[in-house]
Write a protein that holds these residues in place. Structure first.
Motif, PDB file in Angstrom:
ATOM      1  N   MET A  35       0.811  -1.214   0.000  1.00 33.55           N
ATOM      2  CA  MET A  35       0.000   0.000   0.000  1.00 33.55           C
ATOM      3  C   MET A  35       0.846   1.267   0.000  1.00 33.55           C
ATOM      4  N   PHE A  36       2.020   1.235   0.617  1.00 32.38           N
ATOM      5  CA  PHE A  36       2.875   2.423   0.705  1.00 32.38           C
ATOM      6  C   PHE A  36       4.145   2.238  -0.123  1.00 32.38           C
ATOM      7  N   ALA A  37       4.057   1.446  -1.181  1.00 27.78           N
ATOM      8  CA  ALA A  37       5.229   1.152  -2.011  1.00 27.78           C
ATOM      9  C   ALA A  37       5.703   2.403  -2.744  1.00 27.78           C
ATOM     10  N   THR A  38       6.993   2.445  -3.010  1.00 26.34           N
ATOM     11  CA  THR A  38       7.600   3.540  -3.760  1.00 26.34           C
ATOM     12  C   THR A  38       8.186   2.978  -5.053  1.00 26.34           C
ATOM     13  N   LYS A  39       8.444   3.868  -6.005  1.00 28.67           N
ATOM     14  CA  LYS A  39       9.000   3.430  -7.288  1.00 28.67           C
ATOM     15  C   LYS A  39      10.390   2.840  -7.108  1.00 28.67           C
ATOM     16  N   GLN A  40      11.203   3.505  -6.308  1.00 32.65           N
ATOM     17  CA  GLN A  40      12.557   3.031  -6.009  1.00 32.65           C
ATOM     18  C   GLN A  40      12.628   2.675  -4.531  1.00 32.65           C
ATOM     19  N   PRO A  41      13.298   1.588  -4.193  1.00 30.85           N
ATOM     20  CA  PRO A  41      13.414   1.279  -2.759  1.00 30.85           C
ATOM     21  C   PRO A  41      14.297   2.312  -2.063  1.00 30.85           C
ATOM     22  N   PRO A  42      13.900   2.755  -0.881  1.00 26.80           N
ATOM     23  CA  PRO A  42      14.724   3.722  -0.145  1.00 26.80           C
ATOM     24  C   PRO A  42      15.921   3.030   0.495  1.00 26.80           C
ATOM     25  N   ASP A  43      16.913   3.828   0.872  1.00 30.96           N
ATOM     26  CA  ASP A  43      18.021   3.311   1.668  1.00 30.96           C
ATOM     27  C   ASP A  43      17.572   3.326   3.116  1.00 30.96           C
ATOM     28  N   GLU A  44      17.769   2.203   3.805  1.00 30.43           N
ATOM     29  CA  GLU A  44      17.490   2.186   5.243  1.00 30.43           C
ATOM     30  C   GLU A  44      18.716   2.717   5.948  1.00 30.43           C
ATOM     31  N   THR A  45      18.521   3.719   6.768  1.00 31.00           N
ATOM     32  CA  THR A  45      19.618   4.360   7.472  1.00 31.00           C
ATOM     33  C   THR A  45      19.275   4.416   8.952  1.00 31.00           C
ATOM     34  N   PRO A  46      20.034   3.743   9.824  1.00 28.26           N
ATOM     35  CA  PRO A  46      19.733   3.861  11.251  1.00 28.26           C
ATOM     36  C   PRO A  46      20.125   5.245  11.760  1.00 28.26           C
ATOM     37  N   LEU A  47      19.305   5.800  12.605  1.00 30.01           N
ATOM     38  CA  LEU A  47      19.567   7.090  13.229  1.00 30.01           C
ATOM     39  C   LEU A  47      19.347   6.912  14.726  1.00 30.01           C
ATOM     40  N   GLY A  72       4.265   8.757  13.169  1.00 27.62           N
ATOM     41  CA  GLY A  72       5.205   7.647  13.082  1.00 27.62           C
ATOM     42  C   GLY A  72       5.741   7.240  14.442  1.00 27.62           C
ATOM     43  N   PHE A  73       5.791   8.182  15.378  1.00 23.00           N
ATOM     44  CA  PHE A  73       6.264   7.849  16.706  1.00 23.00           C
ATOM     45  C   PHE A  73       5.223   7.013  17.453  1.00 23.00           C
ATOM     46  N   ARG A  74       3.975   7.171  17.111  1.00 21.24           N
ATOM     47  CA  ARG A  74       2.917   6.422  17.786  1.00 21.24           C
ATOM     48  C   ARG A  74       2.700   5.063  17.138  1.00 21.24           C
ATOM     49  N   ILE A  75       2.629   5.046  15.826  1.00 28.11           N
ATOM     50  CA  ILE A  75       2.364   3.785  15.126  1.00 28.11           C
ATOM     51  C   ILE A  75       3.665   3.132  14.695  1.00 28.11           C
ATOM     52  N   GLY A  76       4.681   3.919  14.396  1.00 27.14           N
ATOM     53  CA  GLY A  76       6.019   3.398  14.263  1.00 27.14           C
ATOM     54  C   GLY A  76       6.479   2.849  12.941  1.00 27.14           C
ATOM     55  N   ARG A  77       6.011   3.340  11.813  1.00 23.29           N
ATOM     56  CA  ARG A  77       6.449   2.825  10.528  1.00 23.29           C
ATOM     57  C   ARG A  77       6.846   3.957   9.591  1.00 23.29           C
ATOM     58  N   PRO A  78       8.121   4.054   9.205  1.00 20.88           N
ATOM     59  CA  PRO A  78       8.533   5.123   8.294  1.00 20.88           C
ATOM     60  C   PRO A  78       7.966   4.959   6.884  1.00 20.88           C
ATOM     61  N   GLU A  79       7.516   3.768   6.534  1.00 16.47           N
ATOM     62  CA  GLU A  79       6.961   3.545   5.193  1.00 16.47           C
ATOM     63  C   GLU A  79       5.728   4.403   4.914  1.00 16.47           C
ATOM     64  N   PHE A  80       5.020   4.821   5.944  1.00 19.44           N
ATOM     65  CA  PHE A  80       3.806   5.619   5.749  1.00 19.44           C
ATOM     66  C   PHE A  80       4.079   6.867   4.928  1.00 19.44           C
ATOM     67  N   GLU A  81       5.236   7.456   5.120  1.00 21.20           N
ATOM     68  CA  GLU A  81       5.570   8.693   4.424  1.00 21.20           C
ATOM     69  C   GLU A  81       6.365   8.458   3.143  1.00 21.20           C
ATOM     70  N   GLY A  82       6.667   7.196   2.816  1.00 19.15           N
ATOM     71  CA  GLY A  82       7.501   6.877   1.671  1.00 19.15           C
ATOM     72  C   GLY A  82       7.077   7.504   0.351  1.00 19.15           C
ATOM     73  N   PRO A  83       5.843   7.302  -0.100  1.00 18.37           N
ATOM     74  CA  PRO A  83       5.450   7.881  -1.390  1.00 18.37           C
ATOM     75  C   PRO A  83       5.583   9.406  -1.435  1.00 18.37           C
TER      76      PRO A  83
END
Length: 93
Positions: A35-47, A72-83
């Motif tokens: 559902m939150f797929a992007t055209k290019q996969p993002p780089d996962e970067t730990p912070l 994202g802090f409540r539900i916890g998934r960075p993919e939500f903002e990906g597109p």
């Protein structure tokens, strides 16, 4: 000159309310379904030990944007903002 990013330690919390835990599970299922797929996969970067996604424009980046979505802090998934972040990176360079 490199500046290290530090984030305060996570504070003690409590277990998620059952309704929130169910919502987190449903959102995880939506992500797995693409559902939150992007055209290019993002780089996962730990912070500071947290999982983050990094989107880069094609070509040489002109600048950097750090976007923190409060939900994202409540539900916890960075993919939500990906597109949105993928489009923003491409449009802004």
């Amino acid at each position: 000159m490199s500046t290290a990013i530090t984030i305060p330690p996570e504070r003690a919390g409590r277990e998620a309310d059952p309704a929130l835990a169910e919502t987190r599970g449903q959102m995880g299922t939506a992500i797995e379904a693409g559902m939150f797929a992007t055209k290019q996969p993002p780089d996962e970067t730990p912070l500071a030990g947290l999982r983050t996604l990094r989107f880069a424009p094609s070509g040489t980046p002109r600048a950097h944007i750090l976007q923190l979505h409060g939900g994202g802090f409540r539900i916890g998934r960075p993919e939500f903002e990906g597109p949105l972040m993928e489009r923003l990176a491409e449009r802004c360079g």
